[in-house]
Design a protein around this motif. Structure first.
Motif, PDB file in Angstrom:
ATOM      1  N   ASP A  67       0.821  -1.210   0.000  1.00 40.42           N
ATOM      2  CA  ASP A  67       0.000   0.000   0.000  1.00 40.42           C
ATOM      3  C   ASP A  67       0.861   1.268   0.000  1.00 40.42           C
ATOM      4  O   ASP A  67       0.484   2.274  -0.606  1.00 40.42           O
ATOM      5  CB  ASP A  67      -0.939   0.001   1.203  1.00 40.42           C
ATOM      6  CG  ASP A  67      -2.010  -1.076   1.111  1.00 40.42           C
ATOM      7  OD1 ASP A  67      -2.219  -1.614   0.008  1.00 40.42           O
ATOM      8  OD2 ASP A  67      -2.628  -1.386   2.150  1.00 40.42           O
ATOM      9  N   GLU A  68       1.999   1.223   0.681  1.00 40.52           N
ATOM     10  CA  GLU A  68       2.893   2.390   0.676  1.00 40.52           C
ATOM     11  C   GLU A  68       3.455   2.642  -0.725  1.00 40.52           C
ATOM     12  O   GLU A  68       3.579   3.785  -1.162  1.00 40.52           O
ATOM     13  CB  GLU A  68       4.039   2.192   1.682  1.00 40.52           C
ATOM     14  CG  GLU A  68       3.615   2.087   3.140  1.00 40.52           C
ATOM     15  CD  GLU A  68       2.925   3.347   3.651  1.00 40.52           C
ATOM     16  OE1 GLU A  68       3.064   4.419   3.035  1.00 40.52           O
ATOM     17  OE2 GLU A  68       2.217   3.251   4.678  1.00 40.52           O
ATOM     18  N   ILE A  69       3.767   1.556  -1.433  1.00 40.06           N
ATOM     19  CA  ILE A  69       4.247   1.689  -2.815  1.00 40.06           C
ATOM     20  C   ILE A  69       3.149   2.253  -3.702  1.00 40.06           C
ATOM     21  O   ILE A  69       3.385   3.162  -4.517  1.00 40.06           O
ATOM     22  CB  ILE A  69       4.744   0.327  -3.343  1.00 40.06           C
ATOM     23  CG1 ILE A  69       6.014  -0.114  -2.597  1.00 40.06           C
ATOM     24  CG2 ILE A  69       5.006   0.382  -4.850  1.00 40.06           C
ATOM     25  CD1 ILE A  69       6.474  -1.522  -2.913  1.00 40.06           C
ATOM     26  N   ARG A  70       1.927   1.748  -3.540  1.00 42.44           N
ATOM     27  CA  ARG A  70       0.803   2.247  -4.351  1.00 42.44           C
ATOM     28  C   ARG A  70       0.522   3.718  -4.068  1.00 42.44           C
ATOM     29  O   ARG A  70       0.219   4.491  -4.980  1.00 42.44           O
ATOM     30  CB  ARG A  70      -0.442   1.414  -4.070  1.00 42.44           C
ATOM     31  CG  ARG A  70      -0.399   0.018  -4.659  1.00 42.44           C
ATOM     32  CD  ARG A  70      -1.681  -0.747  -4.335  1.00 42.44           C
ATOM     33  NE  ARG A  70      -1.690  -2.060  -4.952  1.00 42.44           N
ATOM     34  CZ  ARG A  70      -2.654  -2.968  -4.763  1.00 42.44           C
ATOM     35  NH1 ARG A  70      -3.676  -2.675  -3.967  1.00 42.44           N
ATOM     36  NH2 ARG A  70      -2.596  -4.134  -5.347  1.00 42.44           N
ATOM     37  N   GLU A  71       0.632   4.115  -2.795  1.00 41.33           N
ATOM     38  CA  GLU A  71       0.400   5.510  -2.439  1.00 41.33           C
ATOM     39  C   GLU A  71       1.459   6.409  -3.080  1.00 41.33           C
ATOM     40  O   GLU A  71       1.141   7.501  -3.571  1.00 41.33           O
ATOM     41  CB  GLU A  71       0.408   5.659  -0.918  1.00 41.33           C
ATOM     42  CG  GLU A  71       0.280   7.086  -0.404  1.00 41.33           C
ATOM     43  CD  GLU A  71      -1.037   7.759  -0.761  1.00 41.33           C
ATOM     44  OE1 GLU A  71      -1.163   8.987  -0.542  1.00 41.33           O
ATOM     45  OE2 GLU A  71      -1.952   7.063  -1.273  1.00 41.33           O
ATOM     46  N   ALA A  72       2.694   5.950  -3.086  1.00 43.19           N
ATOM     47  CA  ALA A  72       3.753   6.725  -3.735  1.00 43.19           C
ATOM     48  C   ALA A  72       3.474   6.877  -5.231  1.00 43.19           C
ATOM     49  O   ALA A  72       3.642   7.971  -5.798  1.00 43.19           O
ATOM     50  CB  ALA A  72       5.114   6.052  -3.519  1.00 43.19           C
ATOM     51  N   GLU A  73       3.009   5.817  -5.860  1.00 40.42           N
ATOM     52  CA  GLU A  73       2.680   5.880  -7.292  1.00 40.42           C
ATOM     53  C   GLU A  73       1.537   6.869  -7.533  1.00 40.42           C
ATOM     54  O   GLU A  73       1.557   7.627  -8.513  1.00 40.42           O
ATOM     55  CB  GLU A  73       2.289   4.493  -7.801  1.00 40.42           C
ATOM     56  CG  GLU A  73       3.433   3.511  -7.864  1.00 40.42           C
ATOM     57  CD  GLU A  73       2.985   2.163  -8.385  1.00 40.42           C
ATOM     58  OE1 GLU A  73       3.393   1.799  -9.507  1.00 40.42           O
ATOM     59  OE2 GLU A  73       2.221   1.468  -7.695  1.00 40.42           O
ATOM     60  N   ARG A  74       0.553   6.851  -6.655  1.00 42.43           N
ATOM     61  CA  ARG A  74      -0.583   7.778  -6.803  1.00 42.43           C
ATOM     62  C   ARG A  74      -0.114   9.230  -6.706  1.00 42.43           C
ATOM     63  O   ARG A  74      -0.495  10.074  -7.540  1.00 42.43           O
ATOM     64  CB  ARG A  74      -1.627   7.493  -5.728  1.00 42.43           C
ATOM     65  CG  ARG A  74      -2.897   8.348  -5.851  1.00 42.43           C
ATOM     66  CD  ARG A  74      -3.818   8.164  -4.663  1.00 42.43           C
ATOM     67  NE  ARG A  74      -3.271   8.720  -3.435  1.00 42.43           N
ATOM     68  CZ  ARG A  74      -3.301  10.026  -3.127  1.00 42.43           C
ATOM     69  NH1 ARG A  74      -3.856  10.903  -3.941  1.00 42.43           N
ATOM     70  NH2 ARG A  74      -2.773  10.450  -1.996  1.00 42.43           N
ATOM     71  N   LEU A  75       0.692   9.525  -5.724  1.00 37.71           N
ATOM     72  CA  LEU A  75       1.191  10.896  -5.545  1.00 37.71           C
ATOM     73  C   LEU A  75       2.045  11.318  -6.731  1.00 37.71           C
ATOM     74  O   LEU A  75       2.013  12.480  -7.143  1.00 37.71           O
ATOM     75  CB  LEU A  75       1.999  10.979  -4.247  1.00 37.71           C
ATOM     76  CG  LEU A  75       1.195  10.755  -2.955  1.00 37.71           C
ATOM     77  CD1 LEU A  75       2.138  10.617  -1.768  1.00 37.71           C
ATOM     78  CD2 LEU A  75       0.209  11.903  -2.729  1.00 37.71           C
ATOM     79  N   LEU A  76       2.789  10.383  -7.287  1.00 34.81           N
ATOM     80  CA  LEU A  76       3.624  10.699  -8.454  1.00 34.81           C
ATOM     81  C   LEU A  76       2.756  11.016  -9.660  1.00 34.81           C
ATOM     82  O   LEU A  76       3.013  11.977 -10.391  1.00 34.81           O
ATOM     83  CB  LEU A  76       4.550   9.513  -8.747  1.00 34.81           C
ATOM     84  CG  LEU A  76       5.519   9.664  -9.922  1.00 34.81           C
ATOM     85  CD1 LEU A  76       6.453  10.855  -9.706  1.00 34.81           C
ATOM     86  CD2 LEU A  76       6.332   8.382 -10.110  1.00 34.81           C
ATOM     87  N   ARG A  77       1.689  10.219  -9.869  1.00 33.59           N
ATOM     88  CA  ARG A  77       0.794  10.470 -10.996  1.00 33.59           C
ATOM     89  C   ARG A  77       0.108  11.821 -10.864  1.00 33.59           C
ATOM     90  O   ARG A  77      -0.145  12.498 -11.859  1.00 33.59           O
ATOM     91  CB  ARG A  77      -0.263   9.367 -11.093  1.00 33.59           C
ATOM     92  CG  ARG A  77       0.227   8.040 -11.587  1.00 33.59           C
ATOM     93  CD  ARG A  77      -0.934   7.139 -12.007  1.00 33.59           C
ATOM     94  NE  ARG A  77      -1.896   6.934 -10.937  1.00 33.59           N
ATOM     95  CZ  ARG A  77      -1.833   5.950 -10.049  1.00 33.59           C
ATOM     96  NH1 ARG A  77      -0.828   5.100 -10.091  1.00 33.59           N
ATOM     97  NH2 ARG A  77      -2.748   5.818  -9.113  1.00 33.59           N
TER      98      ARG A  77
END
Length: 523
Positions: free
Chosen positions: A185-195
């Motif tokens: 989930d931390e990886i997915r959250e980082a991807e979301r913020l990057l997008r």
């Protein structure tokens, strides 16, 4: 099971886990448990704890720590809180022996370790990049690789944990699974913020990704993998390889070589008559060359035919019996979520992360009691609609016999409009006419249906890209393993329906990253 007597801790040695481990000294385990509790309570310093371990316990193996965690530590609802593995390492010092034996490169544990090594390298790259002004393309390229790592957890949860459960070591399922999902989930959250170009929040998020991922890798390498090697036999690890292959690996591909099958001796001559008789009976429908005909509810089928039917169903099916054990799943090429044969015989509650266990419990209880007969769920995202239904299975007397789960990707079905009463094949072709079109007519039709691609935009159709760059289809899985589904019947159908935006939505891959990746493949 904990037993308190005369202010001394004893425990039930009938725990299944000890049956698969080397002999353990009860008194030394008890002493180690006392020292660990005193250290965690702040009554002992690391140096004092190490000295007591040296005097009262001696050498400690990783599986000793795991056994204490399994049998002597009470479970609580706060297990999702990060436990500081560094403090345990400090306490044990050089008393711990968690070394691994020399393993062949294709051993399942070696694959986990290889993935960890690559992830550590990527995290070092994260630490390096955060020191400089943000350049989005650099981060997109880095997170394209990092986003593959959760496949490592998927394999652990579906392959390693079930076997450990059979040995009585259930804490990885009940505790580490939560940690797995936290890192994912931390990886997915980082991807979301990057997008979303939220630069400040994205950079801050890297602290959590680094901390959580490294902590979990240390737990794996310090306790989980050495304990797994102590509990799981070489034959069981060998059997695990095919399921690992089905689920896949982060960062690399593994070519699975089937175990060598020893040639069997030719049948004895006196069996020739029996074989001839069997063949004759099969010819006239009384037997099926050794595959007995089963008298099913509404017909007669061989076991081979039953398995073929399940394999070709357009839906995925799983069956859990009245004892809440997984008994069956259909092994289809279009399977939506990964499964492996290690799930068979597993308690269904252990097949789900803790955060969703209460929902599973409620569904089973209400279906069992008769309060409900079915439970429906669906996943609705842009370009994707998954329908899931759980149905109570009851015998003719009304007794609860289990739960049938059915799951289907209904994206195509929901997109259908109007009526279709004439035959059209799944690839969109109409049935052959009396006179087949000439090659020139076919090429003219195809040219009219496709458009030349001069620039890749979110609205660019995948069909047009593949018409212009035919080899692109086989290379798209290099960008994301989910694109392998393009080779399935449903995938071939979707090719004519989706554009780049839908591909991004379907895989979760950032749009800009997908476009740049396609351009690279084309070049």
């Amino acid at each position: 099971m904990l037993i308190f007597a005369n202010n001394k801790i004893e425990y039930d040695m009938d725990n299944r886990m000890k049956d698969y481990l080397p002999p353990m000294d009860t008194e030394k385990l008890n002493a180690l448990f006392e020292i660990e509790n005193a250290f965690k309570a702040g009554k002992l310093s690391a140096a004092e704890a190490q000295q007591q371990i040296k005097e009262r316990v001696g050498k400690v193996s990783a599986y000793h720590v795991a056994y204490i965690e399994q049998t002597m530590t009470e479970e609580s609802s706060d297990e999702c809180i990060r436990e500081d593995v560094h403090s345990v390492i400090d306490m044990l010092g050089d008393a711990i022996d968690n070394s691994l034996p020399n393993l062949p490169v294709d051993h399942p544990i070696m694959h986990y370790l290889k993935e960890n090594e690559e992830m550590k390298r990527l995290l070092l790259a994260v630490e390096d990049l955060v020191q400089y002004p943000m350049i989005k393309n650099q981060w997109l390229e880095l997170y394209e690789k990092i986003s593959q790592y959760p496949l490592h957890y998927k394999r652990k949860q579906n392959q390693l944990y079930p076997v450990l459960e059979q040995k009585g070591f259930t804490r990885p399922t009940t505790t580490m699974w939560t940690f797995d999902d936290m890192v994912r989930d931390e990886i997915r959250e980082a991807e979301r913020l990057l997008r979303e170009d939220n630069e400040d929040a994205f950079i801050k998020q890297q602290e959590r990704v680094l901390l959580y991922a490294r902590d979990l890798m240390q737990k794996e390498e310090f306790i989980l993998y050495p304990t797994s090697l102590a509990l799981i036999s070489a034959e069981e690890f060998e059997d695990m390889k095919s399921g690992d292959q089905e689920i896949g690996f982060a960062f690399f591909e593994v070519e699975h070589t089937a175990a060598e099958v020893k040639p069997q001796a030719a049948p004895a001559a006196h069996n020739d008559f029996a074989n001839d008789l069997q063949a004759l009976l099969a010819k006239y429908g009384y037997a099926d060359k050794g595959n007995n005909i089963l008298d099913v509810a509404t017909g007669k089928l061989t076991l081979e035919q039953v398995n073929l039917i399940y394999k070709h169903l357009p839906i995925d099916i799983s069956f859990v019996d009245e004892n809440e054990l997984v008994c069956f799943y259909s092994d289809t090429d279009h399977r939506i979520f990964p499964r492996s044969k290690n799930v068979i015989g597993r308690e269904v509650m252990n097949c789900h992360p803790r955060k969703s266990a209460h929902i599973v419990r409620e569904v089973i209880d209400k279906l069992r009691s008769g309060e409900q007969d079915k439970a429906e769920f669906w996943i609705n995202k842009p370009g994707l609609f998954i329908y899931i239904i759980y149905v109570a299975v009851r015998d003719k007397e009304g007794n609860f016999r289990g739960v049938l789960e059915m799951m289907q990707d209904c994206t195509h079905i929901r997109a259908l409009e109007g009526s279709q009463t004439l035959l059209t094949w799944s690839n969109g072709d109409a049935p052959a006419a009396a006179e087949a079109p000439t090659q020139v007519e076919t090429e003219q039709t195809e040219a009219a249906e496709t458009q030349a691609v001069t620039e890749i935009t979110p609205q660019t159709r995948l069909k047009d890209l593949l018409a212009q760059y035919p080899t692109l289809k086989s290379r798209l899985p290099e960008l994301d393993s989910k694109f392998k589904m393009l080779n399935t019947p449903l995938g071939r159908l979707m090719i004519g329906k989706v554009d780049i935006q839908a591909m991004s939505d379907r895989t979760g891959m950032p749009l800009e990253q997908l476009i740049e990746g396609i351009k690279k493949l084309i070049r």
